[in-house]
Scaffold this motif. Structure first.
Motif, short mmCIF file in Angstrom:
data_model
loop_
_atom_site.label_atom_id
_atom_site.label_comp_id
_atom_site.label_asym_id
_atom_site.label_seq_id
_atom_site.Cartn_x
_atom_site.Cartn_y
_atom_site.Cartn_z
N ILE A 165 -3.17 14.98 -68.22
CA ILE A 165 -2.11 14.08 -67.79
C ILE A 165 -1.97 13.00 -68.86
N LYS A 166 -0.80 12.93 -69.49
CA LYS A 166 -0.56 11.96 -70.56
C LYS A 166 0.53 10.99 -70.13
N THR A 167 0.23 9.71 -70.22
CA THR A 167 1.25 8.69 -69.93
C THR A 167 1.39 7.77 -71.13
N THR A 168 2.64 7.42 -71.42
CA THR A 168 2.95 6.50 -72.51
C THR A 168 3.75 5.33 -71.97
N SER A 169 3.31 4.12 -72.28
CA SER A 169 4.03 2.91 -71.87
C SER A 169 4.05 1.94 -73.05
N ARG A 170 5.23 1.78 -73.63
CA ARG A 170 5.35 0.89 -74.79
C ARG A 170 6.49 -0.10 -74.52
N ASP A 171 6.13 -1.37 -74.55
CA ASP A 171 7.06 -2.43 -74.13
C ASP A 171 8.13 -2.73 -75.18
N HIS A 172 9.22 -3.24 -74.68
CA HIS A 172 10.30 -3.77 -75.51
C HIS A 172 11.09 -4.73 -74.65
N PRO A 173 11.42 -5.89 -75.15
CA PRO A 173 10.95 -6.52 -76.39
C PRO A 173 9.52 -7.02 -76.21
N PRO A 174 8.88 -7.53 -77.28
CA PRO A 174 7.51 -8.02 -77.13
C PRO A 174 7.48 -9.26 -76.25
N PRO A 175 6.40 -9.45 -75.50
CA PRO A 175 6.29 -10.64 -74.64
C PRO A 175 6.10 -11.90 -75.46
N THR A 176 6.38 -13.03 -74.85
CA THR A 176 6.17 -14.31 -75.52
C THR A 176 4.68 -14.63 -75.57
N HIS B 121 4.70 -3.48 -78.09
CA HIS B 121 6.02 -3.55 -78.71
C HIS B 121 6.40 -2.22 -79.34
N ALA B 122 7.47 -1.63 -78.83
CA ALA B 122 8.11 -0.46 -79.45
C ALA B 122 9.44 -0.93 -80.03
N THR B 123 9.61 -0.85 -81.33
CA THR B 123 10.81 -1.37 -81.97
C THR B 123 12.08 -0.65 -81.53
N TYR B 124 11.94 0.58 -81.07
CA TYR B 124 13.10 1.43 -80.76
C TYR B 124 13.58 1.33 -79.32
N GLY B 125 12.88 0.53 -78.49
CA GLY B 125 13.30 0.39 -77.10
C GLY B 125 12.16 0.64 -76.14
N TYR B 126 12.44 0.49 -74.87
CA TYR B 126 11.44 0.61 -73.81
C TYR B 126 11.06 2.08 -73.64
N ASP B 127 9.78 2.38 -73.85
CA ASP B 127 9.32 3.78 -73.94
C ASP B 127 8.39 4.10 -72.78
N GLN B 128 8.85 4.96 -71.86
CA GLN B 128 8.09 5.33 -70.66
C GLN B 128 8.15 6.84 -70.48
N ARG B 129 7.05 7.52 -70.77
CA ARG B 129 7.04 8.98 -70.67
C ARG B 129 5.76 9.47 -69.98
N ILE B 130 5.89 10.63 -69.32
CA ILE B 130 4.74 11.29 -68.70
C ILE B 130 4.82 12.79 -69.03
#
Length: 347
Positions: A160-171, A245-254
């Motif tokens: 089971i692989k999950t990816t969570s990469r935020d966009h934009p970066p938090p303060t 931080h993902a420069t290309y946008g909010y990245d949510q995959r399973i």
């Protein structure tokens, strides 16, 4: 208990107070106003100008308050939705459930295991429900993926692989109060891993690194990129990768790989349009951030809360879920700091 009905058999709306008016508070504010099952009575925030602004926007009958004390005295108030910084959750939950108000609280209930137990025990003692907000369990995509796994469509789940990469970066201000990347971000993935596998991991191994010098300079000992490896009793392996931080946008995959196939959830994009020409193909970027990606999911979660308050459903996320997710996040933090795997026992 079923929710009380007014005379004539017409169900009255659920009186609700919204506590905390930051980014996630704004999402819930909009959903409350758009849900006919709720009547917004109070908006609560230490930043009184923001509370006054939203109370005026919501219309007559909505009152702005700097704290929840007055609202809890109101007999019209049935429930409270808490969206404050994590360090305030414990006190706000206890005050609310002791006033016999049902509570939905954004995760985490607390970062302290004893406080988590206290919150749920007090809710039970006072005959009210406490729902922890892990919205991804309410996402239609993830629900369908889980059904494929639990229904045996892909055979025995193996990875089971999950990816969570935020966009934009938090303060930087937010990071100081976030509770760290394991509890703030990876806790969502840990919850998904448990929910999809229907198992508790027996070991956790995590690694972290910090590429952003501004985060390193905060001196909070946190990372901006982490990986977590989980092993479950059945042999299923869980892999988590999280980035601030993902420069290309909010990245949510399973992705779940099984003995008979694979099931995946890909990113949602702004539109489904694909343009192809002699130069190749282009598609729209992913959603900007979590309010855009989970706009329907949050509304679905709020409707589930209404079902819980009215006695039509039990909380999709339980005391055990909230507590064990915190234990695993703590173990991942320990592993990343020590460089050693951490064994987990659930006896």
């Amino acid at each position: 208990k079923k929710f009380n009905m007014e005379e004539g058999g017409r169900k009255r709306k659920l009186g609700i107070a919204l506590v905390g008016l930051g980014r996630i508070g704004w999402v819930h504010y909009q959903n409350i106003l758009n849900n006919r099952r709720f009547q917004l009575l109070y908006v609560v925030d230490l930043m009184t100008a923001r509370a006054n602004e939203l109370a005026e926007e919501a219309g007559p009958g909505v009152k702005a308050l700097p704290n929840i004390t007055e609202a809890l005295q109101d007999s019209r108030l049935d429930c409270v939705l808490i969206c404050t910084p994590s360090s305030f959750h414990h006190a706000d939950i206890l005050a609310s459930v002791r006033a016999k108000k049902h509570v939905m609280c954004e995760k985490p209930i607390s970062l302290d295991l004893k406080e988590i137990d206290e919150c749920y025990e007090e809710a039970a003692k006072n005959g009210v429900q406490l729902l922890c907000g892990f919205q991804r369990r309410h996402d239609a995509n993830y629900i369908k993926l889980r059904q494929a796994v639990t229904g045996g469509v892909i055979g025995t789940p193996q990875i089971i692989k999950t990816t969570s990469r935020d966009h934009p970066p938090p303060t930087m201000e937010y990071l100081k109060i976030s509770g760290g990347i394991m509890h703030d971000c990876a806790s969502h993935d840990i919850d998904l891993q448990r929910w999809i596998s229907q198992e508790e991991p027996v070991s956790v191994y995590a690694q972290g690194t910090c590429f952003d010098p501004a985060i390193a300079a905060l001196g909070i000992g946190d990372w901006d990129n982490i990986t977590i490896s989980l092993k479950f009793p059945s042999g299923t392996l869980g892999l988590v990768d999280v980035s601030r931080h993902a420069t290309y946008g909010y990245d949510q995959r399973i992705e779940v790989h099984g003995s008979k196939g694979m099931v995946q959830c890909e990113n949602e994009r702004i539109t489904t349009v694909i343009l192809s020409n002699e130069q190749g193909s282009t598609i729209d970027p992913t959603r900007h951030s979590f309010p855009q990606r989970y706009v329907i999911t949050y509304a679905t979660e709020l409707n589930h809360f209404a079902d819980v308050v009215e006695g039509l459903a039990t909380p999709l996320l339980t005391h055990q879920d909230a507590k064990r997710g915190c234990i695993i996040s703590d173990a991942a933090t320990e592993s990343a700091r020590t460089g050693q795997p951490v064994a987990l026992s659930w006896s």
